[in-house]
Design a protein around this motif. Sequence first.
Motif, PDB file in Angstrom:
ATOM      1  N   SER A   1      58.316  50.836  -6.661  1.00 32.85           N
ATOM      2  CA  SER A   1      59.343  52.018  -6.842  1.00 32.85           C
ATOM      3  C   SER A   1      58.705  52.761  -7.940  1.00 32.85           C
ATOM      4  N   ASP A   2      58.179  52.256  -9.145  1.00 32.13           N
ATOM      5  CA  ASP A   2      57.932  52.878 -10.216  1.00 32.13           C
ATOM      6  C   ASP A   2      56.478  53.712 -10.346  1.00 32.13           C
ATOM      7  N   ARG A   3      56.460  55.010 -10.913  1.00 38.72           N
ATOM      8  CA  ARG A   3      55.409  55.674 -10.784  1.00 38.72           C
ATOM      9  C   ARG A   3      54.020  55.227 -11.060  1.00 38.72           C
ATOM     10  N   VAL A   4      54.200  54.278 -12.082  1.00 38.14           N
ATOM     11  CA  VAL A   4      52.843  53.444 -12.505  1.00 38.14           C
ATOM     12  C   VAL A   4      53.521  52.120 -12.360  1.00 38.14           C
ATOM     13  N   HIS A   5      52.491  51.310 -11.458  1.00 40.76           N
ATOM     14  CA  HIS A   5      52.901  49.910 -11.218  1.00 40.76           C
ATOM     15  C   HIS A   5      51.718  49.123 -10.846  1.00 40.76           C
ATOM     16  N   GLN A   6      51.775  47.766 -10.764  1.00 38.38           N
ATOM     17  CA  GLN A   6      50.560  46.999 -10.309  1.00 38.38           C
ATOM     18  C   GLN A   6      50.952  46.167  -9.332  1.00 38.38           C
ATOM     19  N   LYS A   7      50.220  45.798  -8.263  1.00 38.29           N
ATOM     20  CA  LYS A   7      50.345  45.202  -7.015  1.00 38.29           C
ATOM     21  C   LYS A   7      50.386  43.719  -7.406  1.00 38.29           C
ATOM     22  N   PRO A   8      50.994  42.929  -6.494  1.00 37.99           N
ATOM     23  CA  PRO A   8      50.823  41.373  -6.752  1.00 37.99           C
ATOM     24  C   PRO A   8      49.595  40.915  -6.530  1.00 37.99           C
ATOM     25  N   MET A   9      48.908  39.975  -7.451  1.00 35.09           N
ATOM     26  CA  MET A   9      47.465  39.756  -7.528  1.00 35.09           C
ATOM     27  C   MET A   9      47.121  38.790  -6.162  1.00 35.09           C
ATOM     28  N   ASN A  10      45.886  39.251  -5.727  1.00 30.84           N
ATOM     29  CA  ASN A  10      45.476  38.823  -4.531  1.00 30.84           C
ATOM     30  C   ASN A  10      44.485  37.835  -4.556  1.00 30.84           C
TER      31      ASN A  10
ATOM     32  N   LEU B   1      46.609  40.695 -15.513  1.00 32.58           N
ATOM     33  CA  LEU B   1      47.797  41.631 -15.847  1.00 32.58           C
ATOM     34  C   LEU B   1      47.110  42.971 -16.379  1.00 32.58           C
ATOM     35  N   TRP B   2      47.921  43.829 -15.748  1.00 32.50           N
ATOM     36  CA  TRP B   2      47.524  45.470 -16.196  1.00 32.50           C
ATOM     37  C   TRP B   2      48.451  45.810 -17.500  1.00 32.50           C
TER      38      TRP B   2
ATOM     39  N   ILE C   1      52.339  46.746 -17.540  1.00 34.19           N
ATOM     40  CA  ILE C   1      52.750  47.633 -16.320  1.00 34.19           C
ATOM     41  C   ILE C   1      53.631  46.960 -15.554  1.00 34.19           C
ATOM     42  N   SER C   2      54.764  47.525 -15.181  1.00 36.27           N
ATOM     43  CA  SER C   2      55.815  46.872 -14.270  1.00 36.27           C
ATOM     44  C   SER C   2      55.211  46.712 -12.598  1.00 36.27           C
ATOM     45  N   GLU C   3      55.581  45.621 -12.175  1.00 34.20           N
ATOM     46  CA  GLU C   3      55.531  45.137 -10.789  1.00 34.20           C
ATOM     47  C   GLU C   3      56.331  45.787  -9.519  1.00 34.20           C
ATOM     48  N   ASN C   4      57.112  46.559 -10.181  1.00 34.04           N
ATOM     49  CA  ASN C   4      57.958  47.360  -9.313  1.00 34.04           C
ATOM     50  C   ASN C   4      57.233  48.456  -8.655  1.00 34.04           C
TER      51      ASN C   4
END
Length: 576
Positions: free
Chosen positions: A286-295, A269-270, A281-284
């Motif tokens: 559309s937010d300016r600051v967000h995190q991608k799904p974990m790969n 998680l970030w 950090i949000s996973e949305n």
Amino acid sequence: MGRLSLVFLLAFLRAVISNEDPSDSCRDFGQAFERMFAVPGESPLLECPLQIQYLFDPAETPYNVTWLEGRNGSEVTEGQPSFVVREQSLWFPNISMEQQGTYTCVVRTPSRCFRQTAVLVVSEMTSGRCERPQRGIQQISAHVNDVLSCPLRRYLKSVDHPSIQWYKNCEPLPEDEKFALNTDKDILYIRKVHLDDAGFYTCKMTFSLDGVVGEMAESIECLVHDEYLENPRLIEPVDEIIRVESGSSVRKDCVVVVPGKGVPTVEVLWKVTLETKVIFISENTSDRVHQKPMNESTTEDGYVFVRTLSVSDVSREDFYSDFSCMVFNGRGLLDGHMTLVPTGPNLLLLLGLLLGSLAFLFVVGVLVCTIFRVELVLCVRTMFPFLYKTTDGDGKQYDAYIAYPRVLEGSSEKAEMFVMSTLPQVLEGLYGYKLFILGRDGLPGEAVVDVVQDALSRCRRLLLLYTASSLCSPEAQEWAEQQTGLYRAIVEDSMSIVLLELEEIREPDWLPPSVRLLKEKQGALQAWKRRKRWMGWDGKSEDRLTSLDPSARFWREVRYHMPVRGKAKERNWFSF
């Protein structure tokens, strides 16, 4: 009827039906999942399973703890020989099979009541076997370092002077390269777990309570899995500083590697720390600051987990904030940090520009000094005459001796006029030099050889003028032999000689060897040569090759080779 009155009435009816006093009703949490295992003769300690700190604040709320026997519901009181009540614990100094059963812990405050039941299991040891009849199961992984945890560790703070001893299959375990213990000895470290490390492990704790010494033990059935996973390793970020411009976008990967094989359970998680506030950090997207799904991906050596942080539009509040990547699983927690800072001046670029500018200026300076060397030297002589020594007192009478074959067959009359008229007008009339010209300054009747030798001894320079044919004819050779002093000056290099070439020499081999060698060594000042213009040459070709009207640069070159008069006053060198 109000809602509170209805709730009170229902509680009263339940108390009447159960023949209980409403004032004694408690919130019952049922039977605890964990069991306490013991064998006859041991001294087990049964702790209240209620987590009081989550029910109320024990530091501000007064409360008391009582124990009830499950068989008859009677309260366990002080003074009974088979029980010792100590705060929230119930101790059995010498347990027997009859004491097996359930015991209920009741916690009361001035306004509330809570209860939960603990289970005590007492079993006889199996005949012919060392391990205890009741045991828990713990799993460890092969090929890596792993640990076993003593189930009695939860009692360490409830007793006095605890001491733990570990056994495997009833044999005491020594501390060596294979096994190690922590300070409290409640954790057993097993290095490089092998399949043979499976088996039964027992931890026995000896302690004292109210001055009475007792002991209790529990066994663990250890299972070894051939599938193993090492602790996660955080590859990046590791205290990184990224320079970005405000308004730009940033993407940063958090890369975690888990070596081994099996089924890893890892969460990545970030988060960001703004002053003292921690925000995940949000996973949305559309937010300016967000995190991608974990790969998650698989490699030959294990597993790789990647979670990307994306900042689509860097703002001022993002600068110097602590962006952290948290990695956690059942074995611990890791975190890596990243900080965004505004871009500043690129020192390497500035240094490169500075060095490049210096190199460019150096090249330009060299070119300027090469091309305008004569002009620069004359300018320095004019502006700073005190830097040069004066020629007064050096024993010389003339600045230059002018040597030129006089009018001979095939020579140029224009060249004769140049020597007798133009040269004195410029060097003597404009610049004040003193010249000795044979035929003009010698006394009538003197021998040519004597005149040349005497004049050369009183001159500082020798200016030898020649045309395409003046030094090539038989008459010129005879003239040169007559001037023995001139020949000696050329051959022996006894004084500074300046060659003045009045016409273009198309066949250099026609020149006398001494003059040709001197020209190859130091060059000649070419009066016939004109500077090239942008759109071609001015005048006709023939005029260009035979003109005796030299350019201003020719006269500057002549002055450059003439003696420096030091503090003597010179005329403006811009005249030509």
